[in-house]
Motif scaffolding. Structure first.
Motif, PDB file in Angstrom:
ATOM      1  N   VAL A 191       0.850  -1.199   0.000  1.00 50.96           N
ATOM      2  CA  VAL A 191       0.000   0.000   0.000  1.00 50.96           C
ATOM      3  C   VAL A 191       0.881   1.242   0.000  1.00 50.96           C
ATOM      4  N   ASP A 192       0.647   2.122  -0.981  1.00 49.43           N
ATOM      5  CA  ASP A 192       1.267   3.450  -0.933  1.00 49.43           C
ATOM      6  C   ASP A 192       0.341   4.318  -0.089  1.00 49.43           C
ATOM      7  N   SER A 193       0.810   4.645   1.112  1.00 53.56           N
ATOM      8  CA  SER A 193      -0.015   5.327   2.114  1.00 53.56           C
ATOM      9  C   SER A 193       0.420   6.791   2.285  1.00 53.56           C
ATOM     10  N   THR A 194       1.115   7.302   1.267  1.00 55.83           N
ATOM     11  CA  THR A 194       1.700   8.656   1.349  1.00 55.83           C
ATOM     12  C   THR A 194       0.674   9.721   1.732  1.00 55.83           C
ATOM     13  N   TRP A 195      -0.532   9.646   1.135  1.00 57.75           N
ATOM     14  CA  TRP A 195      -1.499  10.731   1.347  1.00 57.75           C
ATOM     15  C   TRP A 195      -2.126  10.698   2.738  1.00 57.75           C
ATOM     16  N   ALA A 196      -1.932   9.600   3.456  1.00 56.91           N
ATOM     17  CA  ALA A 196      -2.486   9.529   4.812  1.00 56.91           C
ATOM     18  C   ALA A 196      -1.390   9.755   5.850  1.00 56.91           C
ATOM     19  N   LEU A 215       8.513  10.208   1.389  1.00 54.79           N
ATOM     20  CA  LEU A 215       8.834  11.005   2.593  1.00 54.79           C
ATOM     21  C   LEU A 215       8.859  12.493   2.254  1.00 54.79           C
ATOM     22  N   THR A 216       8.950  12.767   0.949  1.00 54.59           N
ATOM     23  CA  THR A 216       8.945  14.135   0.431  1.00 54.59           C
ATOM     24  C   THR A 216       7.703  14.906   0.876  1.00 54.59           C
ATOM     25  N   LYS A 217       6.620  14.167   1.157  1.00 63.28           N
ATOM     26  CA  LYS A 217       5.317  14.805   1.390  1.00 63.28           C
ATOM     27  C   LYS A 217       5.108  15.035   2.886  1.00 63.28           C
ATOM     28  N   ALA A 225      13.026  18.357   1.080  1.00 59.16           N
ATOM     29  CA  ALA A 225      13.857  17.167   0.883  1.00 59.16           C
ATOM     30  C   ALA A 225      13.048  16.061   0.223  1.00 59.16           C
ATOM     31  N   LEU A 226      13.629  15.443  -0.793  1.00 57.92           N
ATOM     32  CA  LEU A 226      13.019  14.252  -1.386  1.00 57.92           C
ATOM     33  C   LEU A 226      13.426  13.032  -0.574  1.00 57.92           C
ATOM     34  N   GLY A 227      12.543  12.049  -0.518  1.00 59.30           N
ATOM     35  CA  GLY A 227      12.899  10.794   0.145  1.00 59.30           C
ATOM     36  C   GLY A 227      11.772   9.797  -0.006  1.00 59.30           C
TER      37      GLY A 227
HETATM   38  C1  LIG Z   1       1.106   8.856  -3.458  1.00 63.54           C
HETATM   39  C2  LIG Z   1       2.468   9.184  -3.982  1.00 63.54           C
HETATM   40  N1  LIG Z   1       3.393   8.216  -4.076  1.00 63.54           N
HETATM   41  C3  LIG Z   1       4.628   8.444  -4.562  1.00 63.54           C
HETATM   42  C4  LIG Z   1       4.990   9.700  -5.003  1.00 63.54           C
HETATM   43  C5  LIG Z   1       6.365   9.933  -5.540  1.00 63.54           C
HETATM   44  O1  LIG Z   1       7.153  10.540  -4.567  1.00 63.54           O
HETATM   45  P1  LIG Z   1       8.516  11.333  -4.884  1.00 63.54           P
HETATM   46  O2  LIG Z   1       8.125  12.610  -5.543  1.00 63.54           O
HETATM   47  O3  LIG Z   1       9.138  11.502  -3.541  1.00 63.54           O
HETATM   48  O4  LIG Z   1       9.320  10.455  -5.783  1.00 63.54           O
HETATM   49  C6  LIG Z   1       4.061  10.756  -4.912  1.00 63.54           C
HETATM   50  C7  LIG Z   1       4.412  12.105  -5.384  1.00 63.54           C
HETATM   51  O5  LIG Z   1       3.571  12.977  -5.501  1.00 63.54           O
HETATM   52  C8  LIG Z   1       2.768  10.486  -4.382  1.00 63.54           C
HETATM   53  O6  LIG Z   1       1.823  11.441  -4.280  1.00 63.54           O
END
Ligand SMILES: Cc1ncc(COP(=O)(O)O)c(C=O)c1O
Length: 424
Positions: A191-196, A215-217, A225-227
């Motif tokens: 699961v890509d849970s970046t938005w939560a 981790l950038t978000k 920082a990107l990560g």
């Molecule tokens: C849900 C999600 N996953 C992955 C990425 C990619 O991340 P990065 O920009 O750190 O490579 C993003 C970038 O917007 C994202 O929103």
């Protein structure tokens, strides 16, 4: 550290005062190379990464700052889940480096993966355009409909991959249901849970096997920082470190690791504020005469609101809305905002806003069928204004959007004509 609260772990996990100097922040070891003990079989084993904690020999595979960040991220992702054993993390140069590291470790020629048809453009293009070049079969489906995932499974399926909430249109997928389908077939769920962020959603608690974050978000939260990170079973993480960091090289800079470790301290506070402010902005937009439609998982009008309320502890800071005036109003909005910045990315202290004409967005997805494109069009309507609600006072954000939505600039009128001419 098992029994400590999430907020305490966000401050402490992975970092101790320096035993020599007493410094309360971890120093940044801007060293590519570390002095090793003299030659011997133990050292060879260590360098071949026979252990999940390889020695700090070369920063592409280990560095004290990267290790500290990995420990903090494991602590946050597993907070309160002491039954989860042997979970580890590997940090990467960006979110996309984390996504690609996971996919290229778990998948090879002849394998099949079922993945979200709507996810971050870089990921969906990796699935749609690149994996097939390596002989990997891909089924892109609407993972918010578990039945589509079930019927896409094949005997050679090796992974189910979902992004939830999904960028940019905020579909929510049922992590527990997808884990059930994946596990019945004997394959992992990622699961890509970046938005939560781990402050609002813990996919491992719901049965997922791997979690990915950019981790950038939100986790860094300051836009400097990107990560990326993959969190999962220790053995697989060890494989990713060896095969993807050492062999392919997407390693994080120690300086970025230090920034992200610092940013993560305030993650729980920030996520609370992002969520509260986004709800206020979403409610304001829902009643605005220039707005046709708002998509925010915290609104009851969101088709997956009940699921989001079940699997997330709050609804995060991302929303999209559709303008009544289409492209003309979008151009004028981008011109007139003062507190918001017209920019891509998300999860920062600054509020950001970005517009995608729906045609442009779906036309770019050449790997989707016309029925899939029609489904996306129906969900978002005509034009997607993606908003990352930051940490400014919500009243200022609302006033800014209001003044920017009222009135039209000349460019806002000329813009759509120019766009049509450009498109031929
Ligand atoms: C849900 C999600 N996953 C992955 C990425 C990619 O991340 P990065 O920009 O750190 O490579 C993003 C970038 O917007 C994202 O929103």
């Amino acid at each position: 550290m098992d029994e400590l609260d999430f907020s305490t772990l966000a401050v402490h996990a992975g970092e101790e005062p320096d035993p020599e100097t007493g410094a309360m922040r971890l120093p940044i070891d801007m060293a590519t190379t570390f002095k090793l003990p003299p030659f011997g079989p133990k050292l060879i084993d260590a360098l071949l990464m026979e252990s999940p904690r390889p020695p700090h020999a070369y920063t592409r595979w280990s560095n004290p700052g990267l290790r500290a960040l990995e420990e903090r991220l494991v602590a946050l992702e597993t907070a309160g889940l002491s039954r989860l054993k042997k979970v580890d993390a590997v940090v990467t140069a960006s979110g996309m480096a984390a996504v690609s590291a996971l996919l290229f470790t778990l998948l090879g020629k002849g394998d099949h993966v079922v993945a979200s048809e709507v996810c971050y453009a870089g990921s969906v293009e990796l699935f749609g355009l690149h994996l097939p070049r390596f002989g990997i079969e891909v089924s892109l489906v609407d993972t918010s409909d578990a039945e589509q995932v079930r019927s896409a499974m094949r005997p050679n399926t090796r992974l189910v991959y979902a992004e939830t909430p999904a960028n940019p249109i905020l579909r929510i997928s049922d992590i527990a249901a997808l884990a059930g389908i994946a596990h019945a077939a004997g394959v992992p769920l990622a699961v890509d849970s970046t938005w939560a962020s781990p402050a609002l959603q813990q996919p491992l608690a719901l049965g997922a096997d791997f979690v990915i974050h950019s981790l950038t978000k939100y986790i860094n939260g300051h836009g400097d920082a990107l990560g990326g990170v993959v969190i999962g079973p220790q053995k697989e993480i060890q494989r990713i470190r060896k095969e993807m960091l050492v062999h392919l090289g997407g390693a994080l800079s120690p300086f970025n690791a230090w920034l992200i470790l610092r940013g993560a301290v305030t993650l729980p506070l920030r996520m609370r504020q992002h969520s509260e402010s986004a709800l206020q902005v979403a409610q304001f937009l829902e009643g605005h005469p220039k707005v046709a439609h708002v998509v925010y998982p915290g609104l009851e009008s969101h088709p997956h609101h009940a699921l989001a309320a079940r699997q997330m502890s709050a609804f995060s800071g991302m929303l999209t809305f559709q303008l009544k005036g289409g492209l003309g109003t979008a151009i004028s909005l981008s011109e007139k905002i003062r507190v918001f910045h017209y920019a891509t990315s998300l999860g920062h202290a600054h509020s950001l806003l970005f517009y995608y004409p729906t045609d442009m967005y779906v036309d770019a997805a050449t790997y989707l069928s016309s029925a899939q494109k029609a489904g996306i069009r129906e969900w978002v309507g005509d034009g997607i204004v993606r908003v990352s609600v930051g940490l400014e006072a919500p009243g200022d954000l609302i006033r800014d959007l209001d003044q920017a939505l009222r009135g039209r600039s000349v460019r806002g009128v000329v813009g759509p004509l120019a766009y049509r001419l450009l498109k031929g």
